[in-house]
Design an enzyme around this catalytic site. Structure first.
Site, PDB file in Angstrom:
ATOM      1  N   TYR A   1     -13.424  34.415 -32.239  1.00 30.52           N
ATOM      2  CA  TYR A   1     -12.868  34.015 -30.939  1.00 30.52           C
ATOM      3  C   TYR A   1     -11.361  34.251 -30.885  1.00 30.52           C
ATOM      4  CZ  TYR A   1     -11.355  30.772 -27.252  1.00 30.52           C
ATOM      5  OH  TYR A   1     -10.758  30.205 -26.156  1.00 30.52           O
ATOM      6  N   GLN A   2     -10.643  33.734 -31.881  1.00 27.49           N
ATOM      7  CA  GLN A   2      -9.161  33.800 -31.836  1.00 27.49           C
ATOM      8  C   GLN A   2      -8.667  35.238 -31.857  1.00 27.49           C
ATOM      9  OE1 GLN A   2      -8.236  30.525 -31.887  1.00 27.49           O
ATOM     10  NE2 GLN A   2      -9.238  29.502 -33.600  1.00 27.49           N
TER      11      GLN A   2
ATOM     12  N   ASP B   1      -6.236  29.516 -23.891  1.00 29.86           N
ATOM     13  CA  ASP B   1      -7.260  29.144 -24.867  1.00 29.86           C
ATOM     14  C   ASP B   1      -7.616  27.701 -24.589  1.00 29.86           C
ATOM     15  OD1 ASP B   1      -8.837  28.625 -27.040  1.00 29.86           O
ATOM     16  OD2 ASP B   1      -7.189  28.558 -28.472  1.00 29.86           O
TER      17      ASP B   1
HETATM   18  N1  AAT Z   1      -8.748  27.692 -30.380  1.00 31.11           N
HETATM   19  C1  AAT Z   1     -10.085  27.494 -29.979  1.00 31.11           C
HETATM   20  C2  AAT Z   1     -10.327  26.161 -29.487  1.00 31.11           C
HETATM   21  C3  AAT Z   1     -10.215  25.783 -28.190  1.00 31.11           C
HETATM   22  S1  AAT Z   1      -9.023  24.659 -28.045  1.00 31.11           S
HETATM   23  C4  AAT Z   1      -8.751  24.229 -26.448  1.00 31.11           C
HETATM   24  C5  AAT Z   1      -7.444  23.410 -26.372  1.00 31.11           C
HETATM   25  O1  AAT Z   1      -7.095  23.266 -25.000  1.00 31.11           O
HETATM   26  C6  AAT Z   1      -7.510  22.001 -26.949  1.00 31.11           C
HETATM   27  O2  AAT Z   1      -6.545  21.882 -27.967  1.00 31.11           O
HETATM   28  C7  AAT Z   1      -7.186  21.092 -25.757  1.00 31.11           C
HETATM   29  O3  AAT Z   1      -6.446  19.934 -26.096  1.00 31.11           O
HETATM   30  C8  AAT Z   1      -6.384  22.039 -24.891  1.00 31.11           C
HETATM   31  N2  AAT Z   1      -6.288  21.679 -23.474  1.00 31.11           N
HETATM   32  C9  AAT Z   1      -7.254  21.138 -22.687  1.00 31.11           C
HETATM   33  N3  AAT Z   1      -6.789  20.945 -21.448  1.00 31.11           N
HETATM   34  C10 AAT Z   1      -5.502  21.373 -21.424  1.00 31.11           C
HETATM   35  C11 AAT Z   1      -4.487  21.420 -20.429  1.00 31.11           C
HETATM   36  N4  AAT Z   1      -4.719  20.977 -19.168  1.00 31.11           N
HETATM   37  N5  AAT Z   1      -3.273  21.926 -20.771  1.00 31.11           N
HETATM   38  C12 AAT Z   1      -3.027  22.377 -22.025  1.00 31.11           C
HETATM   39  N6  AAT Z   1      -3.953  22.344 -23.013  1.00 31.11           N
HETATM   40  C13 AAT Z   1      -5.174  21.848 -22.717  1.00 31.11           C
HETATM   41  C14 AAT Z   1     -11.108  26.318 -27.108  1.00 31.11           C
HETATM   42  C15 AAT Z   1     -12.540  25.928 -27.311  1.00 31.11           C
HETATM   43  C16 AAT Z   1     -13.557  26.529 -26.343  1.00 31.11           C
HETATM   44  C17 AAT Z   1     -14.872  25.772 -26.375  1.00 31.11           C
HETATM   45  C18 AAT Z   1     -15.994  26.481 -25.733  1.00 31.11           C
HETATM   46  N7  AAT Z   1     -17.200  25.666 -25.585  1.00 31.11           N
END
Ligand code: AAT
Length: 282
Positions: free
Chosen positions: A64-65, A158
């Site tokens: 994914y990353q 992300d």
């Molecule tokens: N790196 C892969 C993992 C993710 S992380 C998604 C991140 O988005 C989380 O750390 C969460 O805290 C952050 N996040 C959520 N809402 C907001 C916002 N409004 N502003 C900034 N950051 C936010 C992605 C996983 C995908 C899962 C699929 N099922």
């Protein structure tokens, strides 16, 4: 967690569930925004779960990353300023920082607990924070984007799924604000959910973004621990008629250390099966 197994049940994937065997709960708490769980699994390394949804496992996170970062980065001839919304684990930062052209990466993550705990429990991802080009803002990405955030070559969102703190990140106003923050030739790449489950989210989003972006496309990656084993990306450009299907650069040295992305899979990621092509674009 039931009988030593974590089950990922959710209304966005009714009637199915990814289950992982738990060896040890490393951290479980409630942040200002969500339920935060880190556990050590039997076969997938450490796992981050937010509000019951798997965000990362150490075993397959690269699928994914690497793709959410390198598809837009290699579609740009010379990305110097990059913005990441979400991505608190640091994995996308790690990938963006592999590009030598990058001068500055701003990350805007809503939840400081995700950042801090990832440094402890997901160190191979959170090492992204060690790069001196990285600037961290702890705030809601939707609020940040609404407030004149500057000019970027690449913006990567992300984000978690649209139930919870990320809901606004799947709406047209957020996309308009990202678009406004792009330089000419700039690229947006966002977590675009799954073609097997979520065409009712993907199709309207693509058509709304298509009203103002120069191009909007959908690409995907395979990843065993996300729902239905796949996740896609909505990829939009400002002033790039040819879109992002062809990489603008290749970096053989980088490809040697990457575990998923290469220039061939970049192109292949945009090729959709008929059911998805029809459901999203017709
Ligand atoms: N790196 C892969 C993992 C993710 S992380 C998604 C991140 O988005 C989380 O750390 C969460 O805290 C952050 N996040 C959520 N809402 C907001 C916002 N409004 N502003 C900034 N950051 C936010 C992605 C996983 C995908 C899962 C699929 N099922």
């Amino acid at each position: 967690i039931i009988d030593g197994w974590f089950h990922e049940r959710g209304v966005m994937w009714p009637g199915q569930s990814m289950s992982l065997k738990v060896e040890e709960v490393l951290y479980h708490g409630r942040s200002l925004y969500q339920d935060v769980l880190f556990f050590r699994s039997s076969d997938h390394g450490n796992v981050l779960v937010l509000d019951g949804v798997i965000q990362v496992t150490e075993r397959d996170e690269f699928a994914y990353q690497e793709m959410i970062a390198h598809i837009p980065m290699f579609s740009h001839p010379n990305p110097t300023r990059v913005l990441v919304i979400g991505g608190g684990d640091g994995g996308v930062l790690r990938e963006v920082c592999r590009h030598k052209s990058v001068e500055k990466v701003v990350i805007c993550e809503i939840d400081k607990d995700v950042i801090e705990k990832s440094k402890t429990y997901l160190p191979t991802l959170a090492k992204g924070y060690d790069d001196p080009r990285v600037e961290v803002k702890v705030m809601d990405g939707n609020v940040f984007m609404a407030d004149n955030p500057g000019h970027f070559d690449v913006i990567i969102t992300d984000s978690s799924d649209p139930i919870g703190p990320a809901a606004a990140l799947f709406e047209a106003p957020f996309y308009r604000n990202m678009y406004a923050a792009l330089r000419e030739g700039g690229i947006i790449c966002t977590q675009g959910e799954c073609m097997w489950l979520h065409v009712d989210i993907i199709k309207p989003l693509i058509s709304k973004v298509g009203e103002f972006a120069t191009t909007v496309e959908y690409a995907y990656t395979t990843i065993p621990t996300y729902p239905s084993g796949q996740i896609g990306f909505v990829i939009a450009t400002k002033g790039k008629e040819e879109g992002c299907k062809e990489p603008k650069r290749r970096d053989e040295e980088m490809e040697k250390v990457l575990n998923y992305y290469n220039g061939d899979i970049h192109k292949a990621a945009f090729v959709l099966p008929n059911f998805a092509r029809r459901a999203i674009f017709e």
